[in-house]
Design an enzyme around this catalytic site. Structure first.
Site, PDB file in Angstrom:
ATOM      1  N   GLY A   1      26.539 -26.386 -31.344  1.00  0.00           N
ATOM      2  CA  GLY A   1      27.937 -26.710 -31.107  1.00  0.00           C
ATOM      3  C   GLY A   1      28.308 -26.328 -29.686  1.00  0.00           C
ATOM      4  O   GLY A   1      27.467 -26.335 -28.786  1.00  0.00           O
ATOM      5  N   CYS A   2      29.528 -25.951 -29.490  1.00  0.00           N
ATOM      6  CA  CYS A   2      30.015 -25.577 -28.166  1.00  0.00           C
ATOM      7  C   CYS A   2      29.175 -24.447 -27.581  1.00  0.00           C
ATOM      8  O   CYS A   2      29.060 -23.384 -28.184  1.00  0.00           O
ATOM      9  CB  CYS A   2      31.474 -25.142 -28.267  1.00  0.00           C
ATOM     10  N   PHE A   3      28.621 -24.671 -26.396  1.00  0.00           N
ATOM     11  CA  PHE A   3      27.763 -23.627 -25.826  1.00  0.00           C
ATOM     12  C   PHE A   3      28.535 -22.385 -25.437  1.00  0.00           C
ATOM     13  O   PHE A   3      27.953 -21.313 -25.327  1.00  0.00           O
ATOM     14  CB  PHE A   3      26.882 -24.136 -24.685  1.00  0.00           C
ATOM     15  N   TRP A   4      29.836 -22.478 -25.238  1.00  0.00           N
ATOM     16  CA  TRP A   4      30.623 -21.285 -24.937  1.00  0.00           C
ATOM     17  C   TRP A   4      30.470 -20.244 -26.042  1.00  0.00           C
ATOM     18  O   TRP A   4      30.431 -19.050 -25.779  1.00  0.00           O
ATOM     19  CB  TRP A   4      32.099 -21.613 -24.824  1.00  0.00           C
ATOM     20  N   CYS A   5      30.412 -20.718 -27.288  1.00  0.00           N
ATOM     21  CA  CYS A   5      30.345 -19.803 -28.438  1.00  0.00           C
ATOM     22  C   CYS A   5      28.925 -19.359 -28.760  1.00  0.00           C
ATOM     23  O   CYS A   5      28.729 -18.518 -29.634  1.00  0.00           O
ATOM     24  CB  CYS A   5      30.956 -20.474 -29.667  1.00  0.00           C
TER      25      CYS A   5
END
Length: 176
Positions: free
Chosen positions: A12-16
């Site tokens: 999913g979102c690489f930030w997380c």
């Protein structure tokens, strides 16, 4: 000279996906980026449209003498919904699907074993659909995406809160 290995995960979102790995000894570096697509040198906008075919990924450089690949897989599974084929949490679309990109035959075998273990654990009542694929060309994301949770803590925390990721992790893994 120390021998480092790489692990590449789409979750999913690489930030997380950075912070959960960043806190472990033996993890030397984590780079947010793109992999698995056809466009050379994709940008965030290219990937977000879904036309490049890339996934948002984190590429982890680790010391296998300190941090095993199997432990990285364990951490990975605890960050995602491995039953969701349409993205992760509030991030929808092909670029947010889950994939383990393996860098060696031993990583492929370890990933397959960990997936099978999870599938037979009874933890989920739907099939585990996370794919396991050979590592593809990795392109680092733009600088503003790197270490986002450190550089933009308020935005990072707000995104995590509205995503539903933390509630899912708590429900399925008991991790706060």
């Amino acid at each position: 000279m120390e021998k480092f290995e790489k692990a590449t995960f789409a979750g999913g979102c690489f930030w997380c996906m950075v912070k959960p790995f960043d806190q472990w000894d033996g993890v030397e570096r984590i780079v947010s980026g793109y992999s698995g697509g056809t466009l050379v040198n994709p940008t965030y906008e290219d990937v977000k449209t879904g036309k490049s075919g890339h996934y948002e990924v984190v590429q982890i450089t680790f010391d296998p003498q300190i941090m095993s690949y199997e432990k990285l897989l364990e951490i990975y599974w605890q960050q995602i919904d491995p039953t969701d084929a349409a993205g992760q949490f509030h991030d929808r679309g092909d670029s947010y699907r889950t994939v383990i990109f393996y860098h060696s035959e031993s990583q492929r075998i370890a990933a397959e074993k960990s997936k099978e273990k999870l599938a037979t654990s009874g933890k989920f009542n739907k099939p585990i659909i996370t794919e396991i694929k050979p590592a593809a060309t990795f392109y680092p994301a733009e600088d503003y995406h790197q270490d986002f949770y450190k550089k933009n803590e308020a935005d990072y925390l707000a995104d995590r809160e509205k995503s539903g990721r933390d509630e899912f992790i708590q429900k399925h893994w008991g991790i706060k």
